[in-house]
Every structure is written in C-alpha cells, then in structure tokens.
Design an enzyme around this catalytic site. Structure first.
Site, PDB file in Angstrom:
ATOM      1  N   LYS A 104       0.475  -1.248  -0.383  1.00 33.38           N
ATOM      2  CA  LYS A 104       0.456   0.122  -0.385  1.00 33.38           C
ATOM      3  C   LYS A 104       0.727   1.293   0.020  1.00 33.38           C
ATOM      4  O   LYS A 104       2.078   1.539   0.524  1.00 33.38           O
ATOM      5  CB  LYS A 104      -0.795   0.176   1.022  1.00 33.38           C
ATOM      6  CG  LYS A 104      -1.933   0.941   1.657  1.00 33.38           C
ATOM      7  CD  LYS A 104      -3.381  -0.370   0.261  1.00 33.38           C
ATOM      8  CE  LYS A 104      -4.298   0.464   0.109  1.00 33.38           C
ATOM      9  NZ  LYS A 104      -5.122  -0.104   0.616  1.00 33.38           N
TER      10      LYS A 104
HETATM   11  N1  GLU Z   1      -7.162   0.014  -3.051  1.00 32.29           N
HETATM   12  C1  GLU Z   1      -8.133  -1.002  -3.240  1.00 32.29           C
HETATM   13  C2  GLU Z   1      -7.979  -1.951  -2.786  1.00 32.29           C
HETATM   14  O1  GLU Z   1      -8.068  -1.493  -1.174  1.00 32.29           O
HETATM   15  C3  GLU Z   1      -7.206  -1.159  -4.976  1.00 32.29           C
HETATM   16  C4  GLU Z   1      -6.283  -2.495  -4.861  1.00 32.29           C
HETATM   17  C5  GLU Z   1      -5.973  -2.864  -5.857  1.00 32.29           C
HETATM   18  O2  GLU Z   1      -6.080  -2.799  -6.961  1.00 32.29           O
HETATM   19  O3  GLU Z   1      -4.205  -3.004  -6.236  1.00 32.29           O
HETATM   20  O4  GLU Z   1      -8.596  -3.019  -2.665  1.00 32.29           O
END
Ligand code: GLU
Length: 416
Positions: A104
């Site tokens: 993240k």
């Molecule tokens: N931000 C989204 C989540 O928390 C998508 C993450 C992604 O597609 O890599 O799942």
C-alpha cells in the site's frame, strides 16, 4: 479515542493464529512488514512556493507474488495506517488465491487544496521517489482513497519515461485508453454485490426486499447503492463526509447520483420525505444491511451497541475495530469482512495486470464472469469453514488467507 490501525491489524492476526494453532515463527513473520519507504516529495506550487509532502510505500508480504495495493491521498495518512492497509492487501490477495502479495502507499496531502497541475507534479515526483520498489514484477500500485485513473496514468507515464519504454503493467486502475481494464472502475462495488447476493441465497434472505444504509458515496458506495436500488432494495440513508441524507420511504438513488454529479452536497438533497440528518445518527438507523464504504475505524466500541441490522458488508478497508467485532458477533450480526467483501477491486486489477502483460484485452462479460467465479469460490470456502467450525466469516476468511501465506513461507523457507 484514537485507534492505531496497524495494532488492530496485528491483533486480527493474533486472534486467528490462536484459533489455528499457527506456528509462532510464522506468526512473527506475518505480523511484520517486509519493507517501508518514507519519502519527501518536494512540489513547486503554482504560487512559486515550495511545499514538501510526505509519502509512503509499504510491502507487507511478497512471498506469494509481487506486492499489490492502492495509493491514497489524504491529510490523515500515516505510516501505521499504510502498514495496516498493506497487511490487509496480503490477506485480500491470498483469500482470492491470486499470485500477489500485499502492499500500500499514500501521500499525506489534502488533494482538494491542490490545483490539477500541482497534483500532477506531486504524483509524478512520488512515483519517481518510489521507483525502485515498484514495477510489474515487484509491486503494482492502484487507486485508493482520493486517487483515480488519472493518478494512475501519471504514475504509469512517469515510470515509463524513466524506463525508456511504455510499461502499462506497473499500475492498475488506468484509463482503458492506456491499458486499463474495462470493468475496473466499478469492480469493487460489483464484487460486493456478487458476494452479498450469494450470502443472501445461502441464508435464505430475500435481498430485493431488504433495507440498506450506506456510509460513503464515492467509487465504491455509489456503485453498490445503485445496484441495490436497481434490484429493488430500499436505500434508507447515504452518508458522505459533509452530511447524511435519510428517507423513511427510501431514497431515489438515480436522483441522488444526478444531484451529486451536478456538484452538489448530499445533505442539500431534497426529494419527497428525504431529509438531512446528523452524521453520527447513521449507524443507529434500523436496517437490514449496513454498508460502510468510507474508511477504517468507523464502527467502534462506542457505536456498535446501537447498530441494529442483519448484515454488515464491509466495502471499506478495516471499518470495524476488533472490539466492535466482538460486540456485533454477540448480537448475531453477519459481517462480510473487508478482505472478502471488497476484494472485487483487486481481482479486476489482477485481470488488468494479466491483460497488460499479455497485451491482449478482455471484454466486459469475461471480466464479470471471471470475477464472479473467483469471488464465489472464495466466498464458498469462507462460508463452509464458518459453518463447520462455528466461526465468524471474518475469522474463517483470515484462517484461509493466513494459512495460504504461512504455507508459502514454509515452502520457501527462511533465506539464507
Ligand atoms: N485500493 C483497492 C483496495 O484496497 C484496490 C487495490 C488494487 O487494485 O491493487 O483493495
């Protein structure tokens, strides 16, 4: 009360490790993050003044494949929040059995205060600062809170310019014109709908006759609201940060969407008996399904007692604290945990990544049918374990996800 999301994420692992009798060495490894990069991002503002923002990219675990996870822009982002979110991505990719890990990123910024040019410079410099720890076979960022297709386009371009070739697979959630996938934008909401439909089928509940309360009306909340409204559900209340609207008879979601798209705030929306209510009253509204899609730590020890619903469908990451979870489980509320409920987004991100690598693009019906297959398979396993062992869906989901990662660590062994 401030709740540290990383401590909460660790607590969740400890709870499930105890339930599973997991090897203490594995528990130690899973509680830690592999690496975290904190960067300073200097941005020359439009007025000629230099502002320095703080940015993060964290890899929680890449044992099963490259890191995967969004990038959020928010004034409240901090390293512990990003660590927690990265850890939740590990479980999310594992529960779907995608060959990916958890990561993240974020920038501590209020994007509403920046011009479009400033946002672009911020995004491009952030990408450059983290360039050594991202890439199609290292870690693949995606949109999250306050980031979108344009943000990903700038990231993809900045990365590609510095590599000297176009690398679409470095990020997902891009516009389709530059290697994005059809169906990615609404994927989280679509996936939530598939999971909810299946849960209702198993529990013999008539979804279309149910009443719904939704927190958040962004990329996720607006999609699931519309799907449930179209099916016939009564949407009792919708909340955005600036205010909440409520209607005893049910809101007309099409009209609410139109109102929002004209740039208005939800709290000013008026239609039949629709009225504005204080934000803090939202969770006390009696309903069948409560859907938090905003952010972490919304359902806490302080408000969990007032919640009166059958199902909580977690569209946001980490919306329920571990204390609140205990209270809600005691009340018999079925919670579809975030790592399963909102995993449609990362699932279609995975499809986008595959399409970029193969340079071959799928049609929307293929995206939806493969998404449904993967989600329902994951749901099935979670549901079975929860029934067999009399566990909450969350604990069951964690058992599956954590054991997949733990087994991968076991097979690979500790280097050197
Ligand atoms: N931000 C989204 C989540 O928390 C998508 C993450 C992604 O597609 O890599 O799942």
């Amino acid at each position: 009360m401030e709740i540290n999301p990383y401590k909460m994420a660790i607590k969740q692992v400890e709870i499930v490790a105890k339930e599973m009798g997991l090897d203490p060495n594995s528990v130690e490894a899973l509680k830690r993050i592999e690496r975290a990069l904190i960067v300073s991002i200097p941005v020359m503002m439009d007025d000629g003044k230099l502002q320095i923002f703080e940015g993060y990219r964290v890899h929680h675990n890449t044992v099963r494949g490259p890191g995967k996870g969004g990038v959020r822009f928010s004034p409240d982002v901090n390293i512990d929040e990003v660590r927690a979110l990265a850890m939740w991505m590990t479980w999310k990719t594992a529960i779907l059995d995608l060959p990916l890990g958890g990561a993240k990123g974020g920038i501590c910024v209020d994007p509403k205060k920046l011009s479009r040019r400033e946002l672009e410079r911020l995004t491009r410099r952030y990408t450059t600062e983290i360039i050594n720890i991202i890439g199609p076979d290292i870690d693949i960022p995606a949109p999250d809170m306050n980031t979108d297709g344009q943000t990903m386009a700038w990231m993809m371009d900045s990365y590609s310019m510095q590599k000297g070739r176009t690398v679409p697979g470095v990020v997902t959630g891009k516009p389709v014109e530059i290697g994005g996938s059809v169906g990615r934008q609404g994927a989280t909401g679509t996936g939530m709908f598939f999971v909810l439909e299946e849960l209702c089928k198993r529990e013999k509940l008539d979804l279309k006759s149910m009443s719904v309360v939704i927190q958040g009306f962004g990329k996720v909340g607006s999609v699931i609201s519309k799907k449930l409204y179209d099916l016939g559900c009564k949407i009792l209340a919708i909340q955005e940060l600036e205010g909440t609207i409520f209607s005893e008879k049910g809101l007309n979601v099409n009209k609410v969407l139109e109102w929002r798209d004209q740039g208005n705030m939800l709290k000013d929306f008026r239609d039949q008996d629709a009225k504005s209510i204080p934000n803090e009253d939202l969770f006390a509204i009696r309903c069948d399904i409560l859907i938090p899609t905003a952010m972490e730590n919304q359902i806490t020890r302080e408000n969990a007692d007032n919640i009166d619903c059958k199902i909580i469908l977690e569209g946001a990451n980490g919306p329920t604290t571990t204390d609140a979870d205990v209270i809600l489980n005691k009340k018999g509320i079925i919670i579809v945990p975030d790592i399963l409920a909102n995993s449609g987004g990362v699932c279609v991100s995975y499809f986008e990544y595959i399409q970029d690598i193969h340079a071959y693009y799928w049609k929307l019906d293929r995206i939806h049918s493969e998404l449904k297959n993967i989600l329902l398979e994951a749901f099935e396993r979670v549901y079975e374990i929860s029934k067999q062992r009399h566990l909450s869906l969350r604990t069951a989901a964690y058992i599956i996800a954590v054991s997949r990662v733990a087994r991968a660590i076991e097979f690979r062994g500790i280097f050197p």
